[in-house]
Scaffold this active site. Structure first.
Site, PDB file in Angstrom:
ATOM      1  N   GLU A 197       0.838  -1.208   0.000  1.00  0.00           N
ATOM      2  CA  GLU A 197       0.000   0.000   0.000  1.00  0.00           C
ATOM      3  C   GLU A 197       0.876   1.261   0.000  1.00  0.00           C
ATOM      4  OE1 GLU A 197      -3.899  -1.775   2.393  1.00  0.00           O
ATOM      5  OE2 GLU A 197      -2.274  -0.814   3.517  1.00  0.00           O
ATOM      6  N   HIS A 307      39.870  36.208  -5.694  1.00  0.00           N
ATOM      7  CA  HIS A 307      40.416  37.416  -5.063  1.00  0.00           C
ATOM      8  C   HIS A 307      40.569  37.167  -3.561  1.00  0.00           C
ATOM      9  CE1 HIS A 307      39.527  41.373  -2.979  1.00  0.00           C
ATOM     10  NE2 HIS A 307      40.611  41.660  -3.663  1.00  0.00           N
ATOM     11  N   ASN A 308      41.691  37.638  -2.989  1.00  0.00           N
ATOM     12  CA  ASN A 308      41.936  37.445  -1.543  1.00  0.00           C
ATOM     13  C   ASN A 308      41.543  36.037  -1.103  1.00  0.00           C
ATOM     14  OD1 ASN A 308      42.850  40.035  -1.485  1.00  0.00           O
ATOM     15  ND2 ASN A 308      41.204  40.868  -0.220  1.00  0.00           N
ATOM     16  N   GLU A 337      45.226  34.282  -4.892  1.00  0.00           N
ATOM     17  CA  GLU A 337      45.952  35.473  -4.451  1.00  0.00           C
ATOM     18  C   GLU A 337      46.563  35.251  -3.072  1.00  0.00           C
ATOM     19  OE1 GLU A 337      45.334  40.298  -4.049  1.00  0.00           O
ATOM     20  OE2 GLU A 337      43.575  39.020  -4.307  1.00  0.00           O
ATOM     21  N   ASP A 339      48.376  37.528  -0.147  1.00  0.00           N
ATOM     22  CA  ASP A 339      48.685  38.847   0.404  1.00  0.00           C
ATOM     23  C   ASP A 339      49.749  38.656   1.482  1.00  0.00           C
ATOM     24  OD1 ASP A 339      48.097  41.495   0.354  1.00  0.00           O
ATOM     25  OD2 ASP A 339      45.977  41.250   0.789  1.00  0.00           O
ATOM     26  N   HIS A 352      44.767  40.017   5.262  1.00  0.00           N
ATOM     27  CA  HIS A 352      44.369  41.243   4.581  1.00  0.00           C
ATOM     28  C   HIS A 352      44.923  42.415   5.381  1.00  0.00           C
ATOM     29  CE1 HIS A 352      40.994  43.598   2.328  1.00  0.00           C
ATOM     30  NE2 HIS A 352      42.180  43.706   1.759  1.00  0.00           N
ATOM     31  N   GLU A 386      50.894  39.509  -3.652  1.00  0.00           N
ATOM     32  CA  GLU A 386      50.874  40.921  -3.279  1.00  0.00           C
ATOM     33  C   GLU A 386      51.877  41.037  -2.141  1.00  0.00           C
ATOM     34  OE1 GLU A 386      47.754  43.812  -1.365  1.00  0.00           O
ATOM     35  OE2 GLU A 386      46.967  43.026  -3.251  1.00  0.00           O
ATOM     36  N   LYS A 437      56.131  41.268  -8.984  1.00  0.00           N
ATOM     37  CA  LYS A 437      57.084  42.255  -9.503  1.00  0.00           C
ATOM     38  C   LYS A 437      58.388  41.563  -9.911  1.00  0.00           C
ATOM     39  CE  LYS A 437      54.771  46.120  -9.027  1.00  0.00           C
ATOM     40  NZ  LYS A 437      54.610  47.112 -10.083  1.00  0.00           N
ATOM     41  N   ARG A 542      44.212  41.345 -15.225  1.00  0.00           N
ATOM     42  CA  ARG A 542      43.569  40.853 -13.996  1.00  0.00           C
ATOM     43  C   ARG A 542      42.653  41.951 -13.462  1.00  0.00           C
ATOM     44  NH1 ARG A 542      44.874  41.689  -8.667  1.00  0.00           N
ATOM     45  NH2 ARG A 542      43.911  40.230  -7.196  1.00  0.00           N
ATOM     46  N   ILE A 645       5.493  25.857   3.372  1.00  0.00           N
ATOM     47  CA  ILE A 645       5.559  25.240   2.034  1.00  0.00           C
ATOM     48  C   ILE A 645       5.909  26.327   1.023  1.00  0.00           C
ATOM     49  CG2 ILE A 645       4.269  23.897   0.307  1.00  0.00           C
ATOM     50  CD1 ILE A 645       4.504  22.415   2.941  1.00  0.00           C
ATOM     51  N   ASN A 671       1.752  26.766  -2.766  1.00  0.00           N
ATOM     52  CA  ASN A 671       1.909  25.620  -1.857  1.00  0.00           C
ATOM     53  C   ASN A 671       2.283  24.294  -2.517  1.00  0.00           C
ATOM     54  OD1 ASN A 671       1.361  27.120   0.401  1.00  0.00           O
ATOM     55  ND2 ASN A 671      -0.849  26.803   0.257  1.00  0.00           N
TER      56      ASN A 671
END
Length: 752
Positions: A197, A307-308, A337, A339, A352, A386, A437, A542, A645, A671
């Site tokens: 059932e 990023h970061n 990245e 830092d 950061h 960085e 650099k 970038r 719902i 619903n």
């Protein structure tokens, strides 16, 4: 139908690893040097939920879903275990790493054998869950909901429990409908459903009327789909260049009835199975693996970039972590990245600067990057430095990079002569490139004119902007002293300040690249789009978010891709629409983190401008027909409120060149998150299909406030399959909601 038959649903009935997890055992949970407590961990009977006891008074056991686990790591490979345990217990440790921002679970077992058993058993059940067909996942989800609704665990369901179950699966029905459904299935008139059932109840509930209609139209062979009928469907509806062999392959692959398979026929169950798998998915299966030419120069590709990367949350006071790098790399991010600042004990740290974000050791980050860089993609990873360190700590940075990355670090140009262009992603497989650099030109390596001492360079543009944001007066851009060892390992990605496109064309070598803050980049993309695109044909660019985005929000990456920018860096830790677009852009080509730019963004004769469209190879006018048909098993938004719902609606968005951007939406369905049906048709005019992304957004309609997010899916228009397709539904983090899907009909046609 037995409600406890989940192990057979997983195909692990009687499996010793599954039995081990169901029985469970004691592990030590590690939170700090002093907080190490034994807890009993076990897999619940639904084979989907893990629980462990809580020692707090009146607290329920802690639970988490197998679906929430990203990976299991053996050994001391999490920040917590490295910090709070001794190296001598390496083989007693393991960690459960969760998706998103949920904290790792750091654990210790009694013996190395126990660790192996826990790790292998967990990995087996995670892989098994991952490999379940969508139909099996759907069944698995429904059965776990039935089990939760069966409050007294007697394997029978009363009418009250049926109503509770319907709420669990996100369906609000009136009492008469619930009673009617219950009565139809209660053939024994016992006022409970049990065995067959419940099975009948499940079948009535999961019947897909829209599939019945499609199948009925094509099943012309004694009520079934013959191989010929199926081929007819593939050619006419799915618009595939299919053959009789393709039809046989699909029957062989998806048909569940042995007799039908022998007769080269497909039943309705087999047909639904086909529609719910890769062949019936919206994403072209050929694009799931690397299919593009990977031998073009590096700058001819969009590169998935973060990023970061070290930040787990916001930009001001959130945690920095090696885990953030691992998560980004595992999502095929190919430019991260770092830092770098002077740290205590002579060891450089990453955080950061000028903020309260926590610090992480530079060498720990490099080790983590080395371990995880190439697990999901073999293509090169760029480390964007960085550098704020003194020369002494820069020397250590260079030595850590050389020591930990070894031969994988590119320390000189490929080949024996001075290059005039970038090598390809294929040539750089398994390699690391340093962006930073450099004291001199690259050709000095070949002319014996290499500098032998440290020197002075201007600081990175982003570093100067960051300083500007933290001070009231605009500071002068300062110079920094650069260590020769660190300078010498910058080969193909030398950072230089951007003056103008003309200056760059006349004065910069191909390997000299600039970083643009978003406002500058958007301005250039608007006023000098074609020049920006030409600049990107022989150099890398970038783009990074404005320093004012302290909440780690993101800018829209699409206009940057439209002008051919490669390194469009986003905050990967932020679950946002912009990250959904990024995931969509890099979904194809084997999710390898590199996408070949369209030919008109690589050909010097191209005059393409995304803002003012003119005639050219980019203009391929199409009409995109979308019919949003139905959705299946959408998650509840407010899980705390039992009676909450969803009222779902679907938005279809196009993101590309300005002329193509559009958004259309269906009405909402009251619903019903279980099987809402819209049958709503939309039409979109597309001018530049090669730059267009399609995003499907599901929301919970709210008249009083902003709609709530339910799920989304984004992919390139060029990867869309025509015809009747299922669309996966991803959560805000970009992870698949395994039981949910959207059903659509799509047709991308040439415009007349």
């Amino acid at each position: 139908m037995d409600l406890n038959g989940t192990s057979s649903k997983l195909g692990l009935e009687g499996d010793s690893d599954l039995q081990f997890l169901l029985l469970g055992g004691k592990l030590v949970k590690v939170r700090s040097k002093s907080w190490k407590h034994g807890r009993y961990f076990k897999l619940e009977e639904d084979c989907q939920t893990f629980s462990h006891e809580s020692k707090k008074a009146f607290k329920q056991n802690h639970t988490f879903s197998i679906d929430d686990i990203e990976s299991v790591r053996k050994g001391r490979h999490s920040e917590g275990l490295k910090k709070y345990t001794d190296a001598s217990v390496e083989d007693l440790c393991f960690s459960i790493i969760f998706k998103g921002r949920k904290k790792n679970l750091d654990l210790m077992a009694e013996s190395p054998e126990d660790v192996n058993k826990w790790v292998s058993s967990l990995e087996k059940i995670i892989n098994n869950m991952h490999n379940l067909s969508n139909q099996k996942k759907s069944e698995h989800w429904i059965f776990s909901c039935i089990r939760k609704a069966d409050k007294n665990g007697d394997n029978m369901m009363t009418l009250k429990e049926v109503k509770h179950f319907l709420r669990q699966i996100n369906v609000e029905v009136d009492d008469s409908y619930a009673a009617d459904l219950f009565k139809k299935c209660d053939t024994s008139n016992s006022d409970t459903l049990e065995g067959e059932e419940i099975k009948h109840f499940y079948e009535m509930l999961t019947r897909r009327e829209e599939i019945d209609v499609i199948y009925g139209k094509y099943a012309q062979t004694e009520g079934q789909m013959s191989d010929r009928d199926l081929l007819n469907f593939l050619l006419n509806e799915q618009r595939e260049q299919a053959t009789a062999e393709d039809a046989h392959r699909l029957i062989e692959k998806y048909e569940v009835d042995k007799t039908a398979k022998q007769n080269n026929c497909m039943t309705k169950d087999g047909f639904l199975m086909y529609l719910q798998q890769d062949d019936g998915c919206i994403l072209n299966p050929a694009h799931r693996s690397v299919y593009q030419d990977m031998n073009q120069p590096l700058n001819h590709y969009y590169i998935s970039s973060s990023h970061n990367t070290y930040l787990m949350a916001d930009q001001l006071k959130g945690p920095s972590s090696t885990e953030a790098y691992i998560k980004a790399l595992m999502k095929s991010c190919r430019c991260v990245e770092l830092d770098c600042w002077d740290g205590p004990n002579g060891e450089p740290v990453i955080y950061h600067g000028h903020t309260l974000t926590s610090k992480v050791l530079f060498k720990d980050v490099i080790k983590a990057i080395k371990d995880y860089a190439f697990k999901t993609s073999q293509y090169p990873v760029i480390l964007s430095l960085e550098n704020h360190c003194t020369v002494e700590q820069q020397k250590l940075m260079a030595r850590h990079l050389v020591f930990f990355l070894g031969d994988a670090l590119v320390k000189k140009p490929l080949g024996d002569t001075m290059p005039t262009n970038f090598p390809s992603p294929e040539a750089l497989k398994g390699k690391f490139l340093i962006k930073g650099k450099r004291l001199n030109k690259l050709d000095s390596i070949f002319t014996n004119n290499n500098v032998i001492e440290d020197g002075t360079v201007s600081e990175e543009d982003e570093a100067a902007e960051c300083k500007e944001n933290s001070q009231k007066e605009k500071p002068k851009k300062s110079n920094i002293k650069l260590d020769k060892e660190l300078s010498d390992i910058v080969i193909y990605c030398k950072s230089v300040h951007f003056n103008s496109f003309e200056h760059a064309r006349e004065n910069q070598a191909f390997y000299e690249m600039s970083s643009f803050k978003e406002s500058k980049a958007f301005n250039l993309a608007e006023t000098s789009a074609t020049a920006f695109m030409h600049h990107n044909m022989d150099k890398l660019s970038r783009i990074y978010p404005a320093g004012s985005r302290t909440d780690s929000s993101n800018y829209n990456p699409v206009p940057m891709w439209n002008v051919g920018c490669q390194i469009v860096a986003l905050n990967f830790q932020t679950n946002s629409k912009e990250m959904h677009l990024n995931q969509g852009r890099f979904l194809m080509n084997g999710f390898c983190g590199y996408i070949l730019k369209p030919e008109f963004q690589r050909n010097l004769s191209s005059q393409f401008n995304p803002n003012t469209l003119t005639e050219g190879s980019w203009l391929k006018k199409k009409i995109f027909h979308v019919m949003v048909i139905s959705a299946q098993q959408l998650p509840k938004i407010n899980k705390e409120k039992q009676k909450s719902i969803v009222d779902p609606l679907v938005k279809v968005e196009i993101h590309g060149v300005q002329a193509d951007n559009a958004s259309k939406e269906t009405h909402h369905i009251e619903n019903n998150g279980f099987n809402p049906m819209w049958n709503k048709k939309f039409q979109f005019d597309i001018s530049v299909p090669e730059l267009a992304l399609v995003r499907f957004l599901l929301e919970d309609h709210d008249t009083a406030s902003q709609n709530d997010f339910i799920g989304q899916y984004c992919l390139p228009l060029t990867s869309v399959q025509n015809g009747y397709r299922h669309v996966p539904v991803l959560n805000k983090r970009g992870d698949n909601i395994s039981s949910a899907s959207l059903f659509v009909h799509l047709m991308l046609l040439d415009a007349p």
